[in-house]
Design an enzyme around this catalytic site. Structure first.
Site, PDB file in Angstrom:
ATOM      1  N   HIS A  32      48.244  29.572  48.447  1.00 46.60           N
ATOM      2  CA  HIS A  32      48.920  30.838  48.733  1.00 46.60           C
ATOM      3  C   HIS A  32      50.067  30.661  49.745  1.00 46.60           C
ATOM      4  O   HIS A  32      50.927  31.537  49.853  1.00 46.60           O
ATOM      5  CB  HIS A  32      47.940  31.868  49.275  1.00 46.60           C
ATOM      6  CG  HIS A  32      47.236  32.669  48.217  1.00 46.60           C
ATOM      7  ND1 HIS A  32      47.920  33.341  47.224  1.00 46.60           N
ATOM      8  CD2 HIS A  32      45.916  32.927  48.015  1.00 46.60           C
ATOM      9  CE1 HIS A  32      47.036  33.980  46.459  1.00 46.60           C
ATOM     10  NE2 HIS A  32      45.823  33.732  46.904  1.00 46.60           N
ATOM     11  N   TYR A  64      43.961  36.350  38.089  1.00 45.72           N
ATOM     12  CA  TYR A  64      43.665  34.965  38.480  1.00 45.72           C
ATOM     13  C   TYR A  64      43.637  34.033  37.266  1.00 45.72           C
ATOM     14  O   TYR A  64      44.345  33.031  37.211  1.00 45.72           O
ATOM     15  CB  TYR A  64      42.292  34.880  39.148  1.00 45.72           C
ATOM     16  CG  TYR A  64      42.202  35.541  40.505  1.00 45.72           C
ATOM     17  CD1 TYR A  64      42.176  34.780  41.666  1.00 45.72           C
ATOM     18  CD2 TYR A  64      42.124  36.925  40.638  1.00 45.72           C
ATOM     19  CE1 TYR A  64      42.076  35.363  42.915  1.00 45.72           C
ATOM     20  CE2 TYR A  64      42.022  37.525  41.883  1.00 45.72           C
ATOM     21  CZ  TYR A  64      42.002  36.740  43.013  1.00 45.72           C
ATOM     22  OH  TYR A  64      41.915  37.330  44.242  1.00 45.72           O
ATOM     23  N   ASP A  80      43.074  47.769  44.644  1.00 51.36           N
ATOM     24  CA  ASP A  80      42.019  46.768  44.606  1.00 51.36           C
ATOM     25  C   ASP A  80      41.595  46.428  43.183  1.00 51.36           C
ATOM     26  O   ASP A  80      41.185  45.324  42.900  1.00 51.36           O
ATOM     27  CB  ASP A  80      40.837  47.213  45.457  1.00 51.36           C
ATOM     28  CG  ASP A  80      41.186  47.132  46.947  1.00 51.36           C
ATOM     29  OD1 ASP A  80      41.705  46.085  47.358  1.00 51.36           O
ATOM     30  OD2 ASP A  80      40.971  48.107  47.668  1.00 51.36           O
ATOM     31  N   ARG A 119      29.415  38.851  50.734  1.00 56.63           N
ATOM     32  CA  ARG A 119      30.566  38.535  49.885  1.00 56.63           C
ATOM     33  C   ARG A 119      30.384  39.249  48.552  1.00 56.63           C
ATOM     34  O   ARG A 119      29.420  39.007  47.827  1.00 56.63           O
ATOM     35  CB  ARG A 119      30.645  37.016  49.693  1.00 56.63           C
ATOM     36  CG  ARG A 119      31.827  36.579  48.880  1.00 56.63           C
ATOM     37  CD  ARG A 119      31.871  35.043  48.783  1.00 56.63           C
ATOM     38  NE  ARG A 119      32.848  34.615  47.799  1.00 56.63           N
ATOM     39  CZ  ARG A 119      32.938  33.372  47.344  1.00 56.63           C
ATOM     40  NH1 ARG A 119      32.100  32.440  47.784  1.00 56.63           N
ATOM     41  NH2 ARG A 119      33.852  33.055  46.452  1.00 56.63           N
ATOM     42  N   GLU A 129      44.076  34.498  52.483  1.00 56.29           N
ATOM     43  CA  GLU A 129      45.163  33.575  52.821  1.00 56.29           C
ATOM     44  C   GLU A 129      46.017  34.054  53.997  1.00 56.29           C
ATOM     45  O   GLU A 129      47.247  33.999  53.937  1.00 56.29           O
ATOM     46  CB  GLU A 129      46.036  33.352  51.587  1.00 56.29           C
ATOM     47  CG  GLU A 129      46.796  34.602  51.065  1.00 56.29           C
ATOM     48  CD  GLU A 129      46.033  35.444  50.057  1.00 56.29           C
ATOM     49  OE1 GLU A 129      44.795  35.393  50.050  1.00 56.29           O
ATOM     50  OE2 GLU A 129      46.685  36.166  49.273  1.00 56.29           O
ATOM     51  N   ASN A 130      45.390  34.531  55.070  1.00 52.86           N
ATOM     52  CA  ASN A 130      46.184  34.988  56.203  1.00 52.86           C
ATOM     53  C   ASN A 130      47.055  33.838  56.701  1.00 52.86           C
ATOM     54  O   ASN A 130      46.566  32.733  56.906  1.00 52.86           O
ATOM     55  CB  ASN A 130      45.253  35.517  57.289  1.00 52.86           C
ATOM     56  CG  ASN A 130      44.462  36.716  56.796  1.00 52.86           C
ATOM     57  OD1 ASN A 130      45.012  37.608  56.154  1.00 52.86           O
ATOM     58  ND2 ASN A 130      43.157  36.720  57.043  1.00 52.86           N
ATOM     59  N   GLU A 134      48.176  35.605  42.441  1.00 54.71           N
ATOM     60  CA  GLU A 134      46.867  35.006  42.154  1.00 54.71           C
ATOM     61  C   GLU A 134      46.876  34.035  40.976  1.00 54.71           C
ATOM     62  O   GLU A 134      46.171  33.035  40.986  1.00 54.71           O
ATOM     63  CB  GLU A 134      45.828  36.110  41.938  1.00 54.71           C
ATOM     64  CG  GLU A 134      45.616  36.997  43.164  1.00 54.71           C
ATOM     65  CD  GLU A 134      45.182  36.223  44.406  1.00 54.71           C
ATOM     66  OE1 GLU A 134      44.788  35.045  44.275  1.00 54.71           O
ATOM     67  OE2 GLU A 134      45.246  36.798  45.511  1.00 54.71           O
ATOM     68  N   HIS A 149      42.687  26.938  47.161  1.00 53.05           N
ATOM     69  CA  HIS A 149      43.235  28.217  46.713  1.00 53.05           C
ATOM     70  C   HIS A 149      44.012  28.904  47.848  1.00 53.05           C
ATOM     71  O   HIS A 149      45.177  29.276  47.674  1.00 53.05           O
ATOM     72  CB  HIS A 149      42.102  29.122  46.213  1.00 53.05           C
ATOM     73  CG  HIS A 149      42.559  30.451  45.700  1.00 53.05           C
ATOM     74  ND1 HIS A 149      42.801  30.697  44.377  1.00 53.05           N
ATOM     75  CD2 HIS A 149      42.857  31.605  46.345  1.00 53.05           C
ATOM     76  CE1 HIS A 149      43.221  31.945  44.224  1.00 53.05           C
ATOM     77  NE2 HIS A 149      43.259  32.523  45.411  1.00 53.05           N
ATOM     78  N   GLU A 150      43.367  29.058  48.989  1.00 46.76           N
ATOM     79  CA  GLU A 150      44.031  29.786  50.083  1.00 46.76           C
ATOM     80  C   GLU A 150      45.251  29.017  50.588  1.00 46.76           C
ATOM     81  O   GLU A 150      46.271  29.606  50.928  1.00 46.76           O
ATOM     82  CB  GLU A 150      43.053  30.063  51.228  1.00 46.76           C
ATOM     83  CG  GLU A 150      41.760  30.788  50.823  1.00 46.76           C
ATOM     84  CD  GLU A 150      41.955  31.990  49.893  1.00 46.76           C
ATOM     85  OE1 GLU A 150      43.027  32.622  49.946  1.00 46.76           O
ATOM     86  OE2 GLU A 150      41.044  32.275  49.100  1.00 46.76           O
TER      87      GLU A 150
HETATM   88 ZN   LIG Z   1      44.016  34.338  46.027  1.00 47.21          ZN
END
Ligand SMILES: [Zn+2]
Length: 619
Positions: free
Chosen positions: A310, A392, A384, A566, A282-283, A329, A306-307
């Site tokens: 954010h 989530y 992480d 990914r 989500e930059n 999240e 989703h992004e």
């Molecule tokens: Zn997210």
């Protein structure tokens, strides 16, 4: 805007958490806080290096402070200087500590006169953990090299020396030079008409946490998809991407109707090469996305929902530490579901929810107790690691529970008031709860007890009365799967012609962990799952095929693992292979071929998994 919050905003003045110490950062925000970053960088594809300078504007909290401590990882520091009001500079002494494996190298700068600005000249390492450099052959169009960043969780420090903690927010400006013909994008407003003249300038005027710093450069084309949205991707991908994401403006408008105005200006998407380690990032102003969601039928565009979500939960109101990441999240996953429901209907939203719920129910019981909590006890959490399904899916489940108890009208108004109240701040779980108690729980008595709230946030497992959506389609699939496994329904008679991506995912998710080989062969003969271009279906299919010992599927599984970096779509195949000695040997061969195309984060994860399997095997 409907239902403008009549809640008691400001009734609760909270100390914002910017001063708390973050165990994942060396920064000392009780001494000094960075308020602005000015970057001057050159993108050097030949050396796989960003080089230039970072100028930090400082707000000294302690009038007697003598040091500025920053986070770095694998940076080569050339010099550090103080900059005075007239722009004159004077060299400062500094020390770069030996690298800690997780945190990187602490940079301590002697600043007895507490300058207003300091400037650091530096260069990144070709192996910077937050950057990936791709050779032309690793891109879709194979003409130019490509680079992109992934700063979350604590990788920004590998390409900028800074206070790398989500509790600290700063604005930034950047001047970036690159070879002519290359487009540079950052997590700031981008101009789709910018000439490719090798000189780019960016201004992020909203204060953001460091993990939202982002940059990408390469052979990148653009298609506008709305008055304030565009899709960027390599030339051969951009048309397909623009089609898949053509609903972006509708998504923005839907989210605004629910939670108030989109405050960032433009919302653009960059589709990266397949090595991007996540679904999306989500930059701000420029979501980075995986190409694995380009399946042609918009069935996986919830990643954009989703992004985009954010932009409210995460980028506007930010978790102050990685321990609180569920605030980003969990709320985002809930908002994502609301956007999906408004745009694609309740069936699609409920199916996505059920897939997540069933997966979480299957694994949460076997997780360590502390990892089952939304807000874990703040000890020994890797930044992480904190990004698990619990943040989530248990997080969004909690919000759906609140919605069910309080009703949509009142809960929507509450959530909008939460975003307003904490806008542009980083907050802890406890600050969120202190706002929730008077403004939701106590305001509408009799709907939910406070100890229920605390059980959701601090308890393990899932509360027994957590609501589960109905899905007649999924129920029918459960019946078909059972009949197929029992041998009363042949694979060819499955009613799968009309199944969408989620329905296939659900069918495959609930097969036995090790299905009978003959059953899988029948399925494949009827529905041609081996070689599927849909990576969500492929990941599930290959995991089962490998577990069942179906060696005929191995080459196609290897192709999937080599093509896609990914993590979520690739790591489960490695995990499945490592369960047998043959499989482990094969996985090592695949990795040797795939490694060069993987992001450093993916390399790290695969290597850790293989090492663990070898240790277990005693070899
Ligand atoms: Zn997210």
């Amino acid at each position: 805007m409907r239902l403008l919050s009549a809640l008691a905003l400001g009734a609760l003045v909270l100390p914002l958490a910017a001063r708390a110490r973050d165990p994942r950062s060396y920064a000392q925000p009780d001494q000094v806080v960075v308020t602005h970053l000015d970057l001057g960088l050159q993108v050097d594809f030949a050396r796989r290096q960003l080089r230039g300078q970072a100028t930090l504007t400082l707000d000294w909290k302690n009038p007697k402070a003598t040091d500025l401590v920053l986070d770095t990882r694998d940076l080569k520091i050339a010099r550090v200087e103080a900059v005075d009001a007239n722009g004159a500079t004077r060299a400062l002494r500094y020390a770069l500590a030996p690298a800690d494996k997780q945190l990187g190298s602490k940079l301590t700068i002697q600043t007895p006169r507490r300058p207003h600005e300091i400037r650091i000249a530096y260069a990144t390492s070709p192996r910077a953990s937050g950057l990936q450099w791709l050779a032309p052959a690793q891109t879709a169009d194979k003409k130019q090299p490509f680079m992109f960043s992934q700063s979350e969780s604590i990788q920004a420090r590998s390409w900028v020396p800074l206070q790398d903690s989500p509790a600290i927010r700063f604005t930034y400006a950047a001047r970036v030079t690159a070879p002519r013909g290359v487009r540079v994008l950052m997590s700031a407003p981008n101009d789709p008409k910018h000439p490719l003249d090798g000189r780019f300038r960016f201004d992020q005027t909203h204060p953001i946490p460091s993990y939202l710093l982002a940059i990408a450069a390469g052979d990148i084309d653009v298609r506008e998809t709305g008055p304030r949205s565009a899709v960027y991707a390599e030339p051969s991908v951009v048309g397909k991407a623009a089609h898949e994401f053509e609903d972006t403006e509708k998504m923005i408008a839907t989210a605004e109707k629910l939670y108030g105005p989109y405050r960032w200006g433009r919302y653009d998407l960059l589709v990266l090469p397949p090595s991007f380690p996540f679904g999306g990032m989500e930059n701000p102003n420029m979501t980075f996305a995986t190409p694995t969601v380009l399946v042609g039928d918009k069935s996986l565009v919830s990643v954009v929902a989703h992004e985009l979500a954010h932009s409210w939960s995460g980028n506007l109101v930010t978790a102050a530490s990685w321990r609180d990441i569920w605030l980003n999240e969990g709320i985002t996953t809930y908002v994502q579901g609301r956007i999906t429901e408004a745009l694609y209907g309740k069936r699609q939203a409920d199916e996505e929810t059920l897939l997540a719920i069933r997966a979480l129910q299957k694994k949460i019981g076997s997780m360590p107790a502390n990892a089952q909590r939304l807000a874990p006890e703040p000890r020994a959490i890797d930044a992480d690691d904190a990004l698990s399904d619990v943040a989530y899916d248990k997080g969004s489940w909690f919000l759906r529970t609140l919605e069910q108890r309080f009703g949509r009208r009142d809960f929507d108004a509450y959530l909008e008031s939460y975003f307003d109240h904490f806008a542009w701040h980083s907050i802890t779980t406890e600050q969120m709860l202190a706002f929730m108690k008077p403004n939701l729980i106590d305001k509408y008595p009799g709907k939910m007890r406070w100890d229920e709230v605390k059980d959701w946030v601090y308890g393990t497992g899932i509360p027994a009365d957590a609501p589960i959506p109905d899905s007649p389609r999924f129920d029918a699939i459960d019946k078909e799967r059972t009949a197929f496994l029992a041998g009363t329904l042949p694979a060819t008679a499955l009613d799968a012609k009309g199944w969408n991506t989620q329905e296939w995912m659900y069918f495959l998710d609930r097969l036995p962990d090790v299905p009978p080989l003959a059953k899988l062969q029948q399925l494949d003969a009827a529905w041609h799952l081996t070689g599927t271009p849909n990576a969500e279906i492929g990941m599930r299919w290959y995991v089962h095929a490998i577990a069942a010992g179906d060696k005929a599927a191995w080459p196609a599984a290897a192709e999937h693992m080599t093509r896609i970096g990914r993590l979520y779509l690739t790591l489960p195949l490695y995990a499945a292979f490592t369960r047998t000695p043959d499989g482990l040997a094969y996985a090592e061969q695949v990795y040797a071929r795939a490694k060069a195309g993987y992001h450093p984060l993916t390399q790290h994860a695969v290597e850790a998994l293989i090492a663990k399997a070898k240790q277990k095997g005693g070899s």
